[in-house]
Design a protein around this motif. Structure first.
Motif, PDB file in Angstrom:
ATOM      1  N   ARG A  75       0.829  -1.205   0.000  1.00 50.57           N
ATOM      2  CA  ARG A  75       0.000   0.000   0.000  1.00 50.57           C
ATOM      3  C   ARG A  75       0.866   1.258   0.000  1.00 50.57           C
ATOM      4  N   LEU A  76       1.947   1.256   0.773  1.00 49.82           N
ATOM      5  CA  LEU A  76       2.817   2.424   0.837  1.00 49.82           C
ATOM      6  C   LEU A  76       3.534   2.640  -0.491  1.00 49.82           C
ATOM      7  N   ALA A  77       3.976   1.550  -1.123  1.00 52.75           N
ATOM      8  CA  ALA A  77       4.645   1.675  -2.416  1.00 52.75           C
ATOM      9  C   ALA A  77       3.694   2.246  -3.469  1.00 52.75           C
ATOM     10  N   ALA A  78       2.450   1.787  -3.444  1.00 51.22           N
ATOM     11  CA  ALA A  78       1.465   2.316  -4.392  1.00 51.22           C
ATOM     12  C   ALA A  78       1.199   3.794  -4.117  1.00 51.22           C
ATOM     13  N   GLN A  79       1.175   4.171  -2.848  1.00 52.96           N
ATOM     14  CA  GLN A  79       0.912   5.565  -2.482  1.00 52.96           C
ATOM     15  C   GLN A  79       1.982   6.499  -3.030  1.00 52.96           C
ATOM     16  N   VAL A  80       3.230   6.057  -3.015  1.00 54.79           N
ATOM     17  CA  VAL A  80       4.318   6.925  -3.461  1.00 54.79           C
ATOM     18  C   VAL A  80       4.710   6.673  -4.910  1.00 54.79           C
ATOM     19  N   GLY A  81       4.085   5.686  -5.552  1.00 56.42           N
ATOM     20  CA  GLY A  81       4.258   5.506  -6.982  1.00 56.42           C
ATOM     21  C   GLY A  81       5.513   4.773  -7.430  1.00 56.42           C
ATOM     22  N   VAL A  82       5.997   3.837  -6.603  1.00 56.30           N
ATOM     23  CA  VAL A  82       7.154   3.025  -6.996  1.00 56.30           C
ATOM     24  C   VAL A  82       6.858   1.578  -6.648  1.00 56.30           C
ATOM     25  N   SER A  83       7.745   0.681  -7.083  1.00 49.56           N
ATOM     26  CA  SER A  83       7.570  -0.721  -6.738  1.00 49.56           C
ATOM     27  C   SER A  83       7.919  -0.956  -5.277  1.00 49.56           C
ATOM     28  N   ARG A  84       7.430  -2.058  -4.744  1.00 53.59           N
ATOM     29  CA  ARG A  84       7.732  -2.400  -3.356  1.00 53.59           C
ATOM     30  C   ARG A  84       9.235  -2.560  -3.146  1.00 53.59           C
ATOM     31  N   ALA A  85       9.913  -3.177  -4.096  1.00 55.30           N
ATOM     32  CA  ALA A  85      11.356  -3.401  -3.958  1.00 55.30           C
ATOM     33  C   ALA A  85      12.127  -2.087  -3.976  1.00 55.30           C
ATOM     34  N   THR A  86      11.716  -1.172  -4.861  1.00 53.19           N
ATOM     35  CA  THR A  86      12.391   0.124  -4.931  1.00 53.19           C
ATOM     36  C   THR A  86      12.202   0.904  -3.637  1.00 53.19           C
ATOM     37  N   LEU A  87      10.971   0.909  -3.121  1.00 47.79           N
ATOM     38  CA  LEU A  87      10.705   1.613  -1.875  1.00 47.79           C
ATOM     39  C   LEU A  87      11.533   1.033  -0.737  1.00 47.79           C
ATOM     40  N   ALA A  88      11.526  -0.298  -0.617  1.00 47.82           N
ATOM     41  CA  ALA A  88      12.252  -0.929   0.483  1.00 47.82           C
ATOM     42  C   ALA A  88      13.739  -0.620   0.408  1.00 47.82           C
ATOM     43  N   ARG A  89      14.298  -0.651  -0.795  1.00 45.90           N
ATOM     44  CA  ARG A  89      15.734  -0.408  -0.947  1.00 45.90           C
ATOM     45  C   ARG A  89      16.098   1.033  -0.594  1.00 45.90           C
ATOM     46  N   ARG A  90      15.380   1.985  -1.151  1.00 44.72           N
ATOM     47  CA  ARG A  90      15.716   3.392  -0.919  1.00 44.72           C
ATOM     48  C   ARG A  90      15.401   3.818   0.515  1.00 44.72           C
ATOM     49  N   PHE A  91      14.271   3.383   1.028  1.00 48.05           N
ATOM     50  CA  PHE A  91      13.865   3.762   2.378  1.00 48.05           C
ATOM     51  C   PHE A  91      14.857   3.215   3.401  1.00 48.05           C
ATOM     52  N   THR A  92      15.180   1.935   3.299  1.00 48.95           N
ATOM     53  CA  THR A  92      16.074   1.306   4.266  1.00 48.95           C
ATOM     54  C   THR A  92      17.469   1.914   4.208  1.00 48.95           C
ATOM     55  N   ALA A  93      17.949   2.210   3.006  1.00 43.57           N
ATOM     56  CA  ALA A  93      19.294   2.770   2.853  1.00 43.57           C
ATOM     57  C   ALA A  93      19.398   4.143   3.501  1.00 43.57           C
ATOM     58  N   LEU A  94      18.363   4.962   3.394  1.00 42.75           N
ATOM     59  CA  LEU A  94      18.438   6.333   3.878  1.00 42.75           C
ATOM     60  C   LEU A  94      17.908   6.516   5.297  1.00 42.75           C
ATOM     61  N   VAL A  95      16.910   5.738   5.677  1.00 43.66           N
ATOM     62  CA  VAL A  95      16.299   5.885   6.998  1.00 43.66           C
ATOM     63  C   VAL A  95      16.964   4.972   8.027  1.00 43.66           C
TER      64      VAL A  95
ATOM     65  N   ARG B  21      16.115   1.714   8.518  1.00 49.46           N
ATOM     66  CA  ARG B  21      15.275   0.564   8.847  1.00 49.46           C
ATOM     67  C   ARG B  21      14.180   0.458   7.788  1.00 49.46           C
ATOM     68  N   PRO B  22      13.596  -0.732   7.576  1.00 51.46           N
ATOM     69  CA  PRO B  22      12.552  -0.884   6.566  1.00 51.46           C
ATOM     70  C   PRO B  22      11.312  -0.064   6.900  1.00 51.46           C
ATOM     71  N   PRO B  23      10.466   0.193   5.895  1.00 55.21           N
ATOM     72  CA  PRO B  23       9.296   1.055   6.121  1.00 55.21           C
ATOM     73  C   PRO B  23       8.388   0.607   7.258  1.00 55.21           C
ATOM     74  N   MET B  24       8.034  -0.676   7.321  1.00 50.47           N
ATOM     75  CA  MET B  24       7.105  -1.132   8.353  1.00 50.47           C
ATOM     76  C   MET B  24       7.748  -1.151   9.740  1.00 50.47           C
ATOM     77  N   ALA B  25       9.052  -1.368   9.805  1.00 54.62           N
ATOM     78  CA  ALA B  25       9.742  -1.282  11.092  1.00 54.62           C
ATOM     79  C   ALA B  25       9.742   0.164  11.585  1.00 54.62           C
ATOM     80  N   TYR B  26       9.976   1.097  10.667  1.00 57.41           N
ATOM     81  CA  TYR B  26       9.921   2.518  11.044  1.00 57.41           C
ATOM     82  C   TYR B  26       8.512   2.887  11.496  1.00 57.41           C
ATOM     83  N   LEU B  27       7.492   2.403  10.779  1.00 54.89           N
ATOM     84  CA  LEU B  27       6.113   2.722  11.152  1.00 54.89           C
ATOM     85  C   LEU B  27       5.800   2.220  12.556  1.00 54.89           C
ATOM     86  N   GLY B  28       6.220   0.979  12.866  1.00 51.27           N
ATOM     87  CA  GLY B  28       5.969   0.449  14.201  1.00 51.27           C
ATOM     88  C   GLY B  28       6.635   1.293  15.277  1.00 51.27           C
TER      89      GLY B  28
END
Length: 312
Positions: free
Chosen positions: A229-249, A251-258
């Protein structure tokens, strides 16, 4: 909601404090380490900041320095050796006029070599510090340069006019300006980090995909988010989101959300009297039990104990 505001709001507690002092001659004052953040602004003259760990920093008129982790340090008229630093006057005595003199008993405005400082502190709850704040260096020096940090300069000018002046409304104006000053100092650090290509949070908030993902998670953490759902919201694939988010933040998106849900819950427990079931729903948990489990796992204590401790 925006990430910088949330990162500061999540840890800031109580009201900030500030003092204005004017000194001349030879002086040296110590500020011990404390559980908060501190800042100094040189309104006139010059001085040196000597951190307990790290290199001495020369400060000129208009310079700002932020110590976001409350590092112990010394302020002095000149670089000092170890013995001089050991004899530094405690800061509270400085403000009381027992060591160095404050504005009320300070040298006249035209005294040669006079230095005027604006010093302040913010109280912070470090039990769940946002990683943006954790990433800040021990000392952030923001030199006074023409055209740089216009909002910061404006806030400093306003504070300089208000602090020490017995004007109607000063008790409301000064804390608000101090809050603005903290935001502007963090902004300035991030702007410098983006300009010089630094990684970490300056890069994360300058990346359109990661910044948008952070924005929507902060705006409504209670939504039933998933990686898809988050990947669709920002307009990229799930793999792209996970890679970029984890590299810069970091931690993975759902870990950050928790982590962010628990952090928001902690702020509500500290700042409101809302019951636990209401807080759980507002941050995205189906029951108080689910929130309590996540809270204990991430913060090492229960919501009830946390509320009791922070209300004392």
């Amino acid at each position: 909601m925006d990430v910088v505001s949330d990162a500061i709001s999540a840890v800031r507690i109580g009201r900030p404090s500030s003092h204005r002092a004017r000194v001349a001659g030879t002086w040296c004052s110590r500020l011990p380490a404390y559980d908060g953040a501190g800042f100094h602004v040189v309104l006139e003259g010059s001085c040196w900041l000597l951190p307990d760990s790290g290199s001495a920093v020369s400060l000129g008129t208009g310079d700002v320095v932020l110590l976001p982790h409350g590092a112990g340090h010394v302020l002095a008229d000149a670089p000092a050796d170890r013995h001089a630093v050991e004899r530094a006057v405690p800061f509270e005595r400085w403000l009381d006029g027992h060591g160095l003199r404050m504005a009320t008993s300070a040298p006249p405005a035209d005294a040669p070599g006079a230095t005027e400082l604006l010093c302040g502190k913010y109280r912070l709850d470090r039990s769940h510090t946002h990683p943006l704040m954790t990433e800040l260096p021990d000392v952030i020096h923001l030199p006074n340069r023409i055209g740089r940090y216009p909002e910061l300069r404006a806030a400093i000018d306003l504070l300089g006019c208000e602090i020490g002046a017995a004007r109607p409304g000063t008790g409301v104006v000064v804390p608000g300006l101090l809050d603005l000053l903290l935001v502007y100092m963090v902004r300035a650090w991030m702007a410098d980090g983006t300009a010089d290509g630094s990684a970490g949070w300056p890069a994360a908030l300058n990346d359109p995909v990661v910044a948008e993902a952070l924005r929507v998670l902060h705006e409504d953490p209670a939504l039933p988010w998933s990686n898809d759902r988050l990947a669709a919201q920002v307009g990229v694939s799930r793999a792209t989101l996970a890679r970029r988010f984890t590299a810069l933040v970091g931690r993975p998106p759902m870990a950050y959300l928790g982590w962010w849900r628990v952090t928001r819950a902690a702020a509500m427990l500290r700042d409101t009297q809302e019951p636990l079931d209401t807080i759980a729903r507002r941050v995205g948990y189906s029951s108080p039990y689910a929130l309590s489990h996540a809270f204990s796992r991430l913060l090492g204590t229960t919501p009830g104990r946390y509320r009791t401790r922070t209300s004392q």
